[in-house]
Design a protein around this motif. Structure first.
Motif, short mmCIF file in Angstrom:
data_model
loop_
_atom_site.label_atom_id
_atom_site.label_comp_id
_atom_site.label_asym_id
_atom_site.label_seq_id
_atom_site.Cartn_x
_atom_site.Cartn_y
_atom_site.Cartn_z
N SER A 255 0.84 -1.20 0.00
CA SER A 255 0.00 0.00 0.00
C SER A 255 0.87 1.25 0.00
N LYS A 256 1.91 1.24 0.84
CA LYS A 256 2.81 2.40 0.89
C LYS A 256 3.55 2.58 -0.43
N LEU A 257 3.97 1.45 -1.03
CA LEU A 257 4.66 1.51 -2.32
C LEU A 257 3.77 2.11 -3.39
N GLN A 258 2.51 1.69 -3.41
CA GLN A 258 1.59 2.22 -4.42
C GLN A 258 1.30 3.71 -4.19
N ARG A 259 1.29 4.11 -2.92
CA ARG A 259 1.10 5.55 -2.63
C ARG A 259 2.27 6.35 -3.18
N ASN A 260 3.47 5.82 -2.99
CA ASN A 260 4.66 6.51 -3.50
C ASN A 260 4.64 6.59 -5.03
N ARG A 261 4.19 5.51 -5.65
CA ARG A 261 4.08 5.50 -7.11
C ARG A 261 3.04 6.52 -7.56
N ALA A 262 1.91 6.56 -6.85
CA ALA A 262 0.85 7.51 -7.20
C ALA A 262 1.35 8.95 -7.09
N PHE B 234 3.43 9.72 -10.10
CA PHE B 234 2.57 9.90 -11.28
C PHE B 234 1.89 11.28 -11.24
N LEU B 235 1.49 11.70 -10.04
CA LEU B 235 0.86 13.02 -9.90
C LEU B 235 1.84 14.12 -10.28
N LYS B 236 3.07 13.98 -9.83
CA LYS B 236 4.08 14.98 -10.17
C LYS B 236 4.32 15.04 -11.67
N LEU B 237 4.16 13.89 -12.32
CA LEU B 237 4.36 13.82 -13.78
C LEU B 237 3.08 14.12 -14.55
N LYS B 238 2.00 14.50 -13.82
CA LYS B 238 0.70 14.82 -14.42
C LYS B 238 0.08 13.63 -15.15
N GLN B 239 0.41 12.43 -14.71
CA GLN B 239 -0.17 11.22 -15.30
C GLN B 239 -1.30 10.73 -14.38
N LEU B 240 -2.45 11.40 -14.48
CA LEU B 240 -3.54 11.20 -13.53
C LEU B 240 -4.12 9.78 -13.56
N GLU B 241 -4.28 9.22 -14.75
CA GLU B 241 -4.89 7.89 -14.84
C GLU B 241 -4.01 6.84 -14.14
N LYS B 242 -2.71 6.94 -14.35
CA LYS B 242 -1.80 5.99 -13.68
C LYS B 242 -1.79 6.24 -12.17
N ALA B 243 -1.91 7.51 -11.79
CA ALA B 243 -1.97 7.83 -10.36
C ALA B 243 -3.21 7.22 -9.73
N LYS B 244 -4.33 7.28 -10.45
CA LYS B 244 -5.58 6.69 -9.96
C LYS B 244 -5.44 5.18 -9.78
N GLU B 245 -4.82 4.53 -10.75
CA GLU B 245 -4.64 3.07 -10.67
C GLU B 245 -3.81 2.71 -9.44
N ALA B 246 -2.72 3.44 -9.24
CA ALA B 246 -1.85 3.16 -8.09
C ALA B 246 -2.60 3.42 -6.78
N ALA B 247 -3.38 4.51 -6.72
CA ALA B 247 -4.14 4.84 -5.50
C ALA B 247 -5.20 3.78 -5.22
N LYS B 248 -5.81 3.30 -6.28
CA LYS B 248 -6.83 2.24 -6.13
C LYS B 248 -6.21 0.98 -5.54
N GLU B 249 -5.00 0.64 -6.00
CA GLU B 249 -4.30 -0.53 -5.45
C GLU B 249 -3.93 -0.30 -3.99
N ALA B 250 -3.51 0.92 -3.67
CA ALA B 250 -3.17 1.25 -2.28
C ALA B 250 -4.39 1.10 -1.39
N GLU B 251 -5.56 1.53 -1.88
CA GLU B 251 -6.81 1.39 -1.11
C GLU B 251 -7.17 -0.08 -0.90
N ARG B 252 -6.94 -0.88 -1.95
CA ARG B 252 -7.26 -2.30 -1.84
C ARG B 252 -6.42 -2.98 -0.75
N CYS B 253 -5.16 -2.59 -0.69
CA CYS B 253 -4.25 -3.21 0.29
C CYS B 253 -4.52 -2.71 1.71
N ASP B 254 -4.88 -1.43 1.84
CA ASP B 254 -5.07 -0.85 3.19
C ASP B 254 -6.17 0.19 3.12
#
Length: 577
Positions: free
Chosen positions: A112-119, A122-142
């Protein structure tokens, strides 16, 4: 690993890894190899070695748990270094290496922490869709992580979805109230939650979303017990709300600002603050409340609230002469507004308004006593104003103490006619009804006017006019002989004023006086009080001579009537004898 032996050392590591390829402890050597490569700046070789480990991982050559944990730490450390220099693409590569060791669908707080860091990257790179995917995975884990919801919040802010961002803040607020431990025993403390809400506000401001920033700061104030932090957040809130509503004429934001200042008063009153902190914060907020009061001309109730808050906040500051003078003004304004709102309030709330005004007056008396003890205040109107306000308040409350207030005014070193005449008017302003006090105040005022080097004849006449109306409420039949004598003196007073300046006296006022004198005579005549009636008729005739444009018509009308009445009076007197 000395500098001139590095090549040999790495050869030994290669030999160890090959020789013990089937050993369960092989991972220790591999991780050491990667660590040494990275330490020596041999990044490309390190990357290749990591890729080899990943390939082996999926081929069934999995690292022992401790070795894998060490490798994750190493990979995250590399990612962190790239984040510090804002190289987010490079950071993602190292995070993705770490991600490769997790199974699809795996539940793990570290994942979950790893996916948050990835998100975040992605946010810094303005890649919102990838950020959403990573955040969704972080939510699933925790799903109960406040940190994950913070990432979700930042995504909505970048999408300018204020409603969704507010929902994420609400979820964060709920999570901040729960002491939930993760598997690695890390606790999202209140301090950490407060820090997140501060970052949330900053993130919204950086993206030009003031309303969302306001919401984040409000949530921060609701969820922290740190008074210093609350006060800092409230300062930001006040500035944001004022800047947001700078150009609008809508004053609804005043209610919001009022709630902030009330919260500031509560926070600044806590003992956890140092004297310096309390003074600094209270001073800023009490000045802000004062300035807001000045903006509320169209909303007097809010103006009063801000003045009262300004006074209350100033009490938390060390008292000095300037501060006390400000407190006095705040309280005087609060009283004035309360009295002005009295007539507009529902009947059920009027007594409460007056009682509150009386409390402000009593508090202001205490402030004034302290001020007077600090030095002289020549020509200061505070005492007169307080007495006038107290007189009005007690008069409307039908308080018998109102008489003592008038006496206090008369005991002042300098008694102002304006104050006395204001009291006279207030004594008869509904629901107050104190005619005796009204007349007393007017008589003293008249006396003071007559002592002036240049007496205002017109004004004096108006005072006498009022005294006559008060003394003859509905006819002579309800006035006793003593009262009638008093009224006679008032008419004589006006007659002397006309005699002093006949050309300056308003003719209609003269008509009013002669009419009332004549009608009084008629009423006495009908009551068979002939001697008194003749006296009043004679008075009316004396006023006629001071008429100008209407003298001829009144002389003709009254003279014939007067002769007729005199004949009747003589006849009545003869009959009585």
């Amino acid at each position: 690993m000395s500098k001139d032996r590095e090549v040999l050392a790495f050869e030994y590591l290669e030999t160890v890894c090959q020789h013990f390829e089937s050993s369960p402890n092989l991972g220790t050597a591999l991780v050491l190899h990667i660590e040494l490569l990275l330490q020596r700046g041999m990044v490309q070789q390190g990357r290749q070695k990591i890729k080899d480990v990943i390939t082996g991982h999926y081929a069934g050559k999995q690292l022992a748990p401790e070795a894998l944990k060490s490798l994750h730490v190493m990979l995250w450390d590399q990612a962190s270094k790239h984040v510090e220099v804002k190289n987010y693409s490079e950071a993602l590569q190292w995070l993705d290496y770490s991600l490769s060791f997790f199974k699809a669908g795996q539940i793990d707080s570290n994942l979950s922490k790893l996916q948050r860091n990835r998100a975040t990257c992605f946010l810094k790179l303005k890649q919102l869709e990838k950020a959403k995917e990573a955040a969704k995975e972080a939510e699933r884990c925790d799903p109960h992580s406040i940190f994950t919801q913070f990432i979700v919040y930042k995504i909505y802010v970048q999408e300018s979805d204020a409603e969704k961002a507010a929902e994420a803040l609400s979820v964060m607020s709920l999570l901040s109230k729960k002491a939930v431990f993760s598997k690695d025993r890390l606790l999202a403390t209140e301090t950490a939650a407060s820090y997140l809400f501060s970052l949330a506000a900053q993130n919204a401001l950086e993206n030009g979303q003031q309303e969302t920033a306001i919401k984040a700061l409000e949530v921060l104030c609701e969820n922290t017990k740190e008074e210093a932090l609350i006060l800092t957040a409230l300062r930001c809130l006040v500035r944001l709300v004022l800047s947001t509503n700078k150009t609008t004429k809508d004053l609804s934001h005043l209610d919001v600002l009022l709630s902030y200042l009330k919260m500031a008063l509560q926070a600044a009153s806590c003992q956890s603050l140092t004297v310096e902190q309390r003074t600094d914060q209270a001073n800023w907020f009490h000045k802000t409340a004062w300035n807001l009061a000045l903006q509320c001309e169209s909303k007097p109730d809010r103006m009063r609230d801000f003045y009262v808050l300004s006074y209350q906040l100033s009490q938390l500051c060390p008292p000095d002469r300037t501060l006390l003078m400000g407190q006095r003004t705040c309280l005087l304004m609060a009283v004035d507004i309360s009295l002005s709102l009295f007539g507009k309030s529902p009947h059920s709330a009027q007594t409460e308004e007056l009682t509150q005004a009386l409390e402000y007056i009593q508090t202001c008396w205490e402030v004034w006593k302290t001020l007077k003890a600090s030095g002289s205040f020549p020509n200061d109107p505070t005492e007169s104003l307080l007495l006038l306000y107290e007189f009005e308040t007690r008069a409307k409350l039908n308080d018998p103490k109102v008489e003592t207030i008038l006496e206090s005014v008369l005991e002042l070193e300098t008694v102002e006619t304006k104050v006395l005449e204001s009291m006279a008017a207030l004594a008869m302003e509904p629901p107050a009804h104190f005619p005796v006090l009204c007349k007393k105040a007017l008589r003293v005022s008249l006396s003071l006017h007559k002592k002036q080097p240049q007496m205002d004849l017109d004004h004096c006449s108006k005072i006498v006019h009022t005294l006559i109306k008060l003394s003859l409420p509905s006819g002579v039949s309800e006035v006793g002989p003593q009262d009638l004598e008093e009224v006679w003196d008032y008419f004589q007073e006006d007659l002397s004023i006309i005699t002093a300046a006949p050309d300056d006296f308003a003719e209609m006022e003269t008509v009013w006086l002669l009419t009332h004198a004549w009608n009084t005579g008629l009423l006495l005549y009908n009551l068979t009080q002939y001697t008194e009636a003749e006296k009043w008729f004679g008075l009316a005739m004396r006023f006629v001579r001071y008429l100008r444009s209407q003298r001829e018509s009144y002389e003709k009308m009254i003279s014939s009537r007067y002769s007729e009445i005199l004949e009747r009076l003589d006849a009545a007197k003869r009959n009585r004898h």
